[in-house]
Design an enzyme around this catalytic site. Structure first.
Site: not given
Length: 546
Positions: A257, A173, A416, A454, A457
């Site tokens: 999520e 973020d 992810t 995805e 990191l």
């Protein structure tokens, strides 16, 4: 014609462009942030000038393309359907707090570069805290409308995330976008509207699912608020749905999520690889737990959550609940975990049912995101997954029930940590991202739904890309129907990082085969990536389309 993208100290330097009088002149020099090293990327095209110019008719033709067909499930298990489209996430602050597209000139140039790399499209967060910040049912979509039109112009597709969570306080973020002010006012008057841990710590990232069906937000329930938001989006962008906007990812919790905020990084509350904490202590969750316990004649089990579950940064063996033969495996533990995970699945079911009703027939696909919690995966209890709401242990599959819930609404499961390898993780954390991904692939295959991926990191190296390529194939369980790369930023346009991305996109188009990027693109465009040395300009990177 030459398009040169320069990097200076900001994403776009208006001083370098204010004297340009035409679009052609402007696109000759677009500025990106100053990045070392002082070498750049040149993408050349030997086609004729006529072929270099994208025609309006070409855009119209691309507009008719569909990323996913609505009939049947795409399993990527034959040569014909093995292509995996790649999307790139846009910056979190793509739309400003004022509701405008952030740095539109730089965005325009970035989209042009991504298109040249063969990328299918981009993903953007449609922040609840920006769109509905002026008051209930007062929506401002103008910044997103400008982006949609720009994406369409470049012949790209768009994935839009209905982001009902706060931005800020989690991994990656880079900006702060809280929930709408009028929502935070409600929370101020009733702190139990947000998730709460055993010590009473409140988390303002997302509204507690305990009050999903209660009229606690100005007379509307949270699910009604989310539905009204999605309805407004659908009505505003109806002409683009299924054509430009090909996927709606429905936000279901923190970071978008389907999970509880069990490992909050803000203020140092949690650090990897802590087990996290259960988030079941607001009054609405406590009331639900009490009712569930009483319904099975175990009233004492509903008085509180587990007393021996430890703290955020402990390890499983440090606690009575998560240790090898801990409370998690007792009748009480099973009851609590069934209730805790069941509430989460019900939450997803409610919101996705609303989304399905709103977007059915629009041509846009729906997706829901599940977190890749890979630490302590090798332990018996899978402690970090349990506190996040995934009842996944050595003896209990926590992902198949989620996949089946998504299947009810024809929703893609987006997962992810696709880039991670077991050998890259610290041994003391008991990680197994590869094992976790395999389990999720099998769950989606058994439930008959699509799986998209995805990276968790920011990674730019060949090893990470290679792992995604391996994961994208359907050798075990589902292959990937799409992959979204995190994230477009200044580093992505560095020469070696850009080369890696272009090669990765090409390999994904070839069905996950790790093919070497040729000097001449095999698709017949004669695009190749070369490097140019800068003799007179320090710390300037040029990306040139010739």
């Amino acid at each position: 014609m030459t398009l040169t993208l320069r990097c200076s100290t900001s994403l776009i330097n208006l001083r370098d462009t204010k004297c340009l009088k035409t679009p052609v002149e402007f696109f000759d020099t677009i500025c990106f942030a100053q990045i070392k090293p002082s070498r750049g990327i040149r993408v050349k095209n030997s086609m004729t000038q006529e072929a270099q110019v994208l025609s309006t008719e070409g855009w119209r033709n691309e507009k008719r393309e569909k990323l996913h067909t609505l009939s049947g499930v795409h399993h990527n298990n034959s040569k014909d359907d093995s292509r995996v489209p790649v999307f790139v996430m846009l910056p979190l602050d793509t739309v400003t707090h004022g509701g405008h597209l952030n740095k539109p000139r730089a965005m325009n140039a970035s989209l042009m570069a991504l298109k040249s790399a063969g990328v299918e499209g981009v993903m953007v967060d449609a922040w609840w805290g920006l769109v509905e910040k002026d008051g209930p049912l007062k929506y401002n979509w103008e910044g997103y409308a400008e982006l949609v039109q720009m994406v369409q112009k470049h012949g790209l597709k768009l994935q839009v995330v209905m982001s009902f969570h706060q931005c800020g306080g989690n991994v990656g973020d880079s900006c702060s976008i809280p929930l709408p002010p009028w929502v935070l006012e409600e929370v101020s008057g009733n702190p139990d509207l947000v998730y709460t841990d055993r010590s009473g710590r409140r988390n303002p990232e997302y509204i507690s699912l305990g009050c999903d069906s209660l009229p606690v937000l100005g007379g509307r329930t949270p699910v009604q608020v989310y539905s009204d938001y999605m309805r407004s989006f659908r009505d505003r962008f109806s002409e683009y749905l299924g054509e430009v906007i090909v996927e709606i990812q429905v936000g279901l919790g923190p970071c978008g999520e389907l999970r509880y905020p069990s490992y909050p990084e803000s203020n140092g509350t949690w650090k990897f690889p802590g087990i996290g904490e259960f988030q079941s202590y607001d009054k609405y969750m406590r009331a639900s737990l009490a009712a569930s316990a009483e319904a099975i004649g175990k009233k004492d089990w509903g008085k509180s959550g587990p007393q021996d579950a430890g703290q955020y940064n402990q390890f499983p063996e440090d606690t009575g609940f998560f240790r090898r033969e801990g409370t998690w495996s007792t009748e009480y533990g099973k009851f609590f975990l069934e209730w805790y995970s069941g509430k989460l699945i019900q939450h997803g079911d409610r919101i996705l049912a609303a989304a399905e009703g709103l977007f059915q027939g629009t041509g846009a696909k729906l997706s829901g995101k599940v977190a890749g919690i890979h630490w302590h995966y090798r332990s018996r209890s899978h402690a970090a997954e349990l506190t996040a709401g995934y009842y996944n242990t050595r003896y209990h599959d926590g992902y198949l029930p989620i996949a089946r819930m998504l299947a009810k609404h024809r929703v893609i499961l987006n997962f992810t940590c696709m880039e991670m390898k077991d050998g890259e993780q610290p041994q003391h954390a008991n990680c197994s991202p590869e094992g976790l991904v395999r389990q999720v692939k099998m769950a989606t295959r058994d439930a008959g739904i699509e799986l998209a991926g995805e990276n968790a990191l920011e990674r730019y190296d060949a090893s990470a890309y290679g792992q995604v390529l391996t994961t994208s194939r359907s050798d075990s369980g589902n292959g990937l129907s799409a992959f979204t790369y995190l994230r477009m930023n200044k580093r992505l346009f560095e020469e070696e990082n850009w080369r890696q991305l272009v090669q990765f996109v090409k390999s994904m188009q070839d069905g996950g085969r790790n093919t070497k990027l040729a000097e001449s693109d095999s698709r017949g465009t004669d695009i190749y990536v070369g490097f140019i040395k800068e003799k007179n300009v320090k710390n300037i990177k040029e990306l040139a389309l010739v």
